[in-house]
Design an enzyme around this catalytic site. Structure first.
Site, short mmCIF file in Angstrom:
data_model
loop_
_atom_site.label_atom_id
_atom_site.label_comp_id
_atom_site.label_asym_id
_atom_site.label_seq_id
_atom_site.Cartn_x
_atom_site.Cartn_y
_atom_site.Cartn_z
N TYR A 73 -9.25 10.93 4.30
CA TYR A 73 -8.29 10.86 3.20
C TYR A 73 -8.70 11.83 2.10
O TYR A 73 -9.64 11.60 1.35
CB TYR A 73 -8.24 9.43 2.67
N SER A 95 2.70 1.80 -3.38
CA SER A 95 1.82 2.34 -4.43
C SER A 95 1.47 3.79 -4.16
O SER A 95 1.45 4.62 -5.08
CB SER A 95 0.55 1.50 -4.55
N GLU A 96 1.18 4.14 -2.92
CA GLU A 96 0.81 5.52 -2.61
C GLU A 96 1.95 6.49 -2.90
O GLU A 96 1.72 7.57 -3.44
CB GLU A 96 0.40 5.62 -1.13
N VAL A 97 3.16 6.13 -2.55
CA VAL A 97 4.29 7.00 -2.81
C VAL A 97 4.54 7.12 -4.31
O VAL A 97 4.78 8.22 -4.83
CB VAL A 97 5.55 6.49 -2.08
N ILE A 139 0.84 -1.20 0.00
CA ILE A 139 0.00 0.00 0.00
C ILE A 139 0.88 1.25 0.00
O ILE A 139 0.68 2.18 -0.80
CB ILE A 139 -0.95 0.01 1.21
#
Length: 294
Positions: free
Chosen positions: A158, A59-61, A56
């Protein structure tokens, strides 16, 4: 529509019509619309099929200010090279930056590796507490919230670019200068009404991608909007080329560096090179520069 190949233009335009009131009925109608769209047209990515904090966070970075189509192959590549936080913590910086090429913003790669190192204190994983997540290098409010929602199904707040676009379009169609604090308050009401915050935020992001392809950018009406500076001939471009030069071809003397980047003024090249040394990307020994071996 390239992001939603099974969605007709007529059906896409249908989703543009409603705006919603900030009432109980308005919230429920909005949630039905967003989840209905996601059920019918939601995108599928490998990182949406996992709750592993490492996958997770990776992917977010990678997805920060980078198109999804460029992230997909890099995500697969990184998992093949460094499948866990522990593996990534031991990655040589020159190899990490070499394989990061194409994603931009090299500082993200450096912070990602630093975070991998720090994850040892949690047994090579990440906690779900927001304050602890935000103590990690480069992890701000949005990234911490994403990890909380996508790894631990926490009802975090978020707010990212696509979600902001949706809220502004659907709840603030005629307002200018809308503050994130107000949008976060709205999100707090909404997330309490959904069964699965992970699915909810994926649905909101996909709806934001839909809007991006259909209407002018609603985000310009955010109080925090600022247009991204041009990349061409910027110091960011010079920094990126310096990183890739040293990562791809090895150590170089100062004269070699300035010669190979002669399209830019020598003073600017040296300024950027000195900054990269200060930030820990590059090290210098007797006038020779190389990717740092830390």
């Amino acid at each position: 529509m390239k992001d939603f190949p099974n969605l007709s233009t007529e059906e896409a335009v249908h989703y543009l019509k409603p705006t919603f009131s900030q009432t109980s009925d308005g919230y429920e109608a909005f949630i039905r619309t967003i989840l209905g769209f996601y059920e019918a047209h939601g995108r599928r990515f490998d990182w949406r099929e996992t709750s592993d904090p490492y996958r997770i966070m990776l992917s977010e970075v990678m997805l920060q200010q980078t198109q999804t189509i460029r992230v997909i192959p890099k995500y697969v590549l990184f998992l093949s090279l460094w499948p866990t936080f522990k593996d990534l913590s031991q990655a040589p910086l020159d190899q990490l930056l070499f394989h990061w090429k194409g994603l931009g913003y090299n500082r993200r790669a450096l912070n990602l590796r630093k975070s991998a190192m720090e994850s040892e204190r949690w047994g090579w994983t990440l906690p779900k507490e927001q304050d602890e997540l935000r103590s990690l290098p480069g992890v701000g409010k949005a990234t911490a919230a994403a990890i909380g929602a996508f790894s631990y199904h926490e009802r975090t707040i978020y707010l990212e670019t696509n979600i902001r676009r949706v809220l502004l379009h659907c709840f603030y169609p005629d307002q200018e200068g809308v503050k994130d604090k107000e949008l976060e308050s709205l999100l707090a009401h909404l997330v309490q009404r959904v069964e699965d915050p992970k699915q909810w935020y994926y649905a909101l992001m996909d709806f934001g991608v839909l809007l991006k392809g259909l209407i002018p950018n609603s985000n310009v009406r955010s109080a925090h909007y600022s247009k991204q500076a041009k990349f061409e001939n910027s110091n960011r471009q010079i920094r990126g080329q310096l990183i890739h030069l040293l990562a791809d071809t090895g150590a170089k003397e100062q004269d070699q560096v300035t010669s190979l980047l002669s399209r830019f003024e020598e003073e600017r090249v040296m300024y950027c090179l000195v900054q990269l040394v200060k930030e820990g990307f590059v090290e210098e020994t007797e006038g020779t520069y190389r990717i740092a071996k830390v």
